[in-house]
Design a protein around this motif. Structure first.
Motif, PDB file in Angstrom:
ATOM      1  N   CYS A   1     -62.525  76.047  48.732  1.00 31.00           N
ATOM      2  CA  CYS A   1     -61.742  75.058  48.239  1.00 31.00           C
ATOM      3  C   CYS A   1     -62.364  74.409  46.806  1.00 31.00           C
ATOM      4  CB  CYS A   1     -61.245  73.907  49.376  1.00 31.00           C
ATOM      5  SG  CYS A   1     -60.895  74.859  50.892  1.00 31.00           S
ATOM      6  N   ASP A   2     -61.947  74.911  45.794  1.00 30.06           N
ATOM      7  CA  ASP A   2     -62.818  74.477  44.513  1.00 30.06           C
ATOM      8  C   ASP A   2     -61.924  73.471  43.826  1.00 30.06           C
ATOM      9  OD1 ASP A   2     -64.706  76.189  45.250  1.00 30.06           O
ATOM     10  OD2 ASP A   2     -64.679  76.963  43.425  1.00 30.06           O
ATOM     11  N   VAL A   3     -62.326  72.391  43.174  1.00 32.36           N
ATOM     12  CA  VAL A   3     -61.955  71.754  42.233  1.00 32.36           C
ATOM     13  C   VAL A   3     -62.803  71.584  41.150  1.00 32.36           C
ATOM     14  CG1 VAL A   3     -62.704  69.427  43.382  1.00 32.36           C
ATOM     15  CG2 VAL A   3     -60.913  69.413  41.953  1.00 32.36           C
ATOM     16  N   ASP A   4     -62.218  71.713  40.054  1.00 31.20           N
ATOM     17  CA  ASP A   4     -63.009  71.615  38.748  1.00 31.20           C
ATOM     18  C   ASP A   4     -62.366  70.950  37.696  1.00 31.20           C
ATOM     19  OD1 ASP A   4     -65.576  73.827  38.875  1.00 31.20           O
ATOM     20  OD2 ASP A   4     -63.978  74.106  40.150  1.00 31.20           O
ATOM     21  N   MET A   5     -63.103  70.382  36.570  1.00 34.65           N
ATOM     22  CA  MET A   5     -62.542  70.046  35.375  1.00 34.65           C
ATOM     23  C   MET A   5     -63.498  70.309  34.242  1.00 34.65           C
ATOM     24  SD  MET A   5     -62.388  66.116  33.855  1.00 34.65           S
ATOM     25  CE  MET A   5     -61.223  65.325  35.259  1.00 34.65           C
TER      26      MET A   5
ATOM     27  N   ARG B   1     -58.306  71.820  37.732  1.00 35.67           N
ATOM     28  CA  ARG B   1     -57.603  72.593  38.468  1.00 35.67           C
ATOM     29  C   ARG B   1     -58.039  72.548  39.900  1.00 35.67           C
ATOM     30  NH1 ARG B   1     -61.425  75.176  40.499  1.00 35.67           N
ATOM     31  NH2 ARG B   1     -61.988  77.334  40.253  1.00 35.67           N
ATOM     32  N   TYR B   2     -57.438  73.092  40.930  1.00 33.78           N
ATOM     33  CA  TYR B   2     -57.880  73.362  42.056  1.00 33.78           C
ATOM     34  C   TYR B   2     -57.482  74.763  42.556  1.00 33.78           C
ATOM     35  CZ  TYR B   2     -53.784  72.269  44.600  1.00 33.78           C
ATOM     36  OH  TYR B   2     -52.156  72.496  45.282  1.00 33.78           O
ATOM     37  N   GLN B   3     -58.407  75.327  43.274  1.00 35.79           N
ATOM     38  CA  GLN B   3     -58.082  76.760  43.769  1.00 35.79           C
ATOM     39  C   GLN B   3     -58.462  76.813  45.554  1.00 35.79           C
ATOM     40  OE1 GLN B   3     -59.642  79.186  41.018  1.00 35.79           O
ATOM     41  NE2 GLN B   3     -59.205  81.142  41.930  1.00 35.79           N
ATOM     42  N   ILE B   4     -57.720  77.384  46.409  1.00 31.53           N
ATOM     43  CA  ILE B   4     -58.390  77.522  47.545  1.00 31.53           C
ATOM     44  C   ILE B   4     -57.876  79.126  47.880  1.00 31.53           C
ATOM     45  CG2 ILE B   4     -57.660  76.927  49.821  1.00 31.53           C
ATOM     46  CD1 ILE B   4     -56.804  74.061  49.024  1.00 31.53           C
ATOM     47  N   GLN B   5     -58.999  79.835  48.063  1.00 28.76           N
ATOM     48  CA  GLN B   5     -58.838  81.199  47.971  1.00 28.76           C
ATOM     49  C   GLN B   5     -60.086  81.919  48.838  1.00 28.76           C
ATOM     50  OE1 GLN B   5     -57.510  82.366  43.907  1.00 28.76           O
ATOM     51  NE2 GLN B   5     -56.498  83.681  44.960  1.00 28.76           N
ATOM     52  N   PRO B   6     -60.033  83.192  49.315  1.00 24.34           N
ATOM     53  CA  PRO B   6     -61.166  83.664  49.952  1.00 24.34           C
ATOM     54  C   PRO B   6     -62.219  84.331  49.167  1.00 24.34           C
ATOM     55  CG  PRO B   6     -59.456  85.154  50.265  1.00 24.34           C
ATOM     56  CD  PRO B   6     -58.688  83.831  49.583  1.00 24.34           C
ATOM     57  N   VAL B   7     -63.366  84.242  49.200  1.00 22.64           N
ATOM     58  CA  VAL B   7     -64.515  84.824  48.357  1.00 22.64           C
ATOM     59  C   VAL B   7     -65.400  85.841  49.202  1.00 22.64           C
ATOM     60  CG1 VAL B   7     -64.491  82.957  46.832  1.00 22.64           C
ATOM     61  CG2 VAL B   7     -66.260  82.914  48.969  1.00 22.64           C
ATOM     62  N   TRP B   8     -66.044  86.739  48.875  1.00 23.57           N
ATOM     63  CA  TRP B   8     -66.864  87.546  49.692  1.00 23.57           C
ATOM     64  C   TRP B   8     -68.203  87.795  49.141  1.00 23.57           C
ATOM     65  CZ3 TRP B   8     -62.212  88.227  47.799  1.00 23.57           C
ATOM     66  CH2 TRP B   8     -60.998  88.378  48.851  1.00 23.57           C
TER      67      TRP B   8
END
Length: 453
Positions: free
Chosen positions: A146-150, A123-130
């Motif tokens: 901008c995360d990519v993980d398996m 999966r990949y995920q592009i979102q804000p963090v705090w």
């Protein structure tokens, strides 16, 4: 009436249209590479239960969590009197928090939706963090990852694929970088070898700061955490080890005779063999001081530094063997990496590496003459847009000087005129704003001209 001067919280930013076009260029570039390697997108909420977040980032990370007050009369619903300890009191009146990163929410997602996904899951995920950090250059309280993980595979092929993704992303962005690599098993082996196995977290957190605070301060921090002078002395030759990648691994093999350290060395050798076989242009480096302070890493760890700009790491990640175990799903290994879009933006800005053409959101500005010409212009614009050409109509029949000045400030590639002459001939006059060349053409030919340019 008191007028309040508008402002935003420290560590946050507004983004202008020009900035957003550039940011989207970064997001789109990274997203395209993620998709190229078969990763699928997901999203998780901005807020998570504190029980999901706490204890996953170490003591220092927990202090940087933004906690959200419970709704309604939170003091009454807190029950027992509030603790005098601020950390304990916050837990009485806060059940939720803003996500600190995307990895822990991803682990929660995998466990919660395990019946709906197929392993291995990419999966990949592009979102804000705090993070409630002290704002400074290159460090913000709200920023995008901008995360990519398996997850679902122990194979080091997954790590090799992440290295390829790093190579491809920064090649496309035209940023010269170095990928630093280490292994948490090696760090655990070092802690065991110096007689400080019970201080593994203290050791990793301290040496992770070596580049920022220097060796003397790292040693002082280790001493304050209870490490003996003997243990600190044994650590020095490892931190100061010289030589190339293979020489360092050979030296480590002689120092780390324990099982966990040898396992880490074996994993590093395998990963570097994959990288060598792929023949990547990416510069890689074995960095024994790289620790990645987050507690959940268990194997390979990565950090990317820009070679031509003084800034912190712009990408980081690693292997985590049992992150989902804290949510009840044991033995599910994963590996991932996160690209810091905000720091990448700063690097591209300092190096002036943003493509010039992305500054213009609209490629063609159509002048507005009002009346019948305005109607004709709108019909012509519809044909341009149907052909996929981004264009804009100046909304008012203002003086031409004003409309052309607007086109210039907006970095339009072309301006177009559909006056009475063009309307009667079924044409449009196109002016190239770079060369100054101007042509009156049938609409179809004008569309072709702009499309080719």
């Amino acid at each position: 009436m008191v007028i309040t001067k508008p402002s935003i919280p420290k560590g946050t930013r507004d983004f202008s249209p020009a900035e957003m076009v550039r940011r989207n260029y970064i997001f789109d570039t990274i997203k395209a590479v993620f998709a190229l390697y078969g990763f699928m997108p997901i999203e998780t909420p901005a807020t998570e239960n504190l029980s999901t977040l706490l204890g996953k980032y170490g003591d220092e990370g927990d202090k940087l969590l933004f906690k959200i007050l419970n709704s309604g009369d939170f003091l009454t619903s807190a029950g027992a009197p509030l603790s005098a300890n601020s950390d304990k009191a916050s837990l009485q009146i806060c059940e939720k928090g803003l996500r600190y990163d995307l990895t822990v929410p991803f682990a929660r997602f995998v466990v919660q939706h395990q019946s709906e996904i197929t392993l291995p899951f990419k999966r990949y995920q592009i979102q804000p963090v705090w993070r409630a950090d002290r704002p400074q250059k290159g460090r913000y309280r709200e920023f995008y990852q901008c995360d990519v993980d398996m997850v679902g595979s122990n194979s080091l092929v997954c790590e090799a694929e992440l290295v390829q993704i790093v190579d491809e992303v920064f090649r496309r962005l035209d940023i010269n970088v170095t990928l630093k690599i280490n292994n948490r098993k090696v760090l655990a082996g070092i802690a065991e070898a110096i007689g400080a196995a019970d201080h593994i977290v203290d050791v990793t957190v301290a040496i992770d700061k070596l580049e920022k605070i220097g060796l003397e301060n790292v040693n002082a921090e280790l001493q304050s955490k209870g490490l003996s002078d003997d243990a600190i002395a044994k650590l020095q030759p490892i931190l100061l080890m010289k030589g190339d990648r293979d020489e360092k691994l050979a030296s480590l093999s002689n120092i780390l005779t324990n099982e966990v350290g040898q396992k880490g060395i074996e994993e590093l050798r395998t990963l570097f063999a994959y990288i060598d076989a792929l023949g990547l242009e990416l510069k890689t480096e074995l960095d024994l001081t790289l620790a990645r302070g987050l507690n959940y890493y268990t194997g390979a760890i990565f950090e990317v530094k820009a070679n031509d700009v003084e800034i912190g790491s712009i990408t980081g990640g690693g292997r985590y063997d049992d992150l989902t175990g804290i949510f009840g799903l044991k033995g599910l290994s994963g590996v991932g990496i996160s690209f810091g879009a905000d720091r990448i933006y700063d690097v591209l800005t300092q190096l002036d590496k943003f493509p010039k053409q992305i500054a213009a959101q609209a490629k063609v500005l159509f002048a507005n003459f009002g009346g019948d010409d305005e109607i004709y212009t709108m019909k012509v614009i519809a044909q341009f847009r149907k052909a996929g050409i981004c264009c804009d109509l100046y909304p008012d029949a203002a003086k031409m000087k004003k409309q052309m000045a607007f086109a210039d400030k907006q970095n339009m590639l072309f301006t177009a005129i559909c006056g009475e002459t063009e309307r009667n001939a079924g044409q449009v006059t196109i002016k190239n704003m770079t060369t100054g060349e101007q042509n009156s053409l049938p609409v179809a030919e004008a569309i072709s001209l702009v499309a080719k340019a």
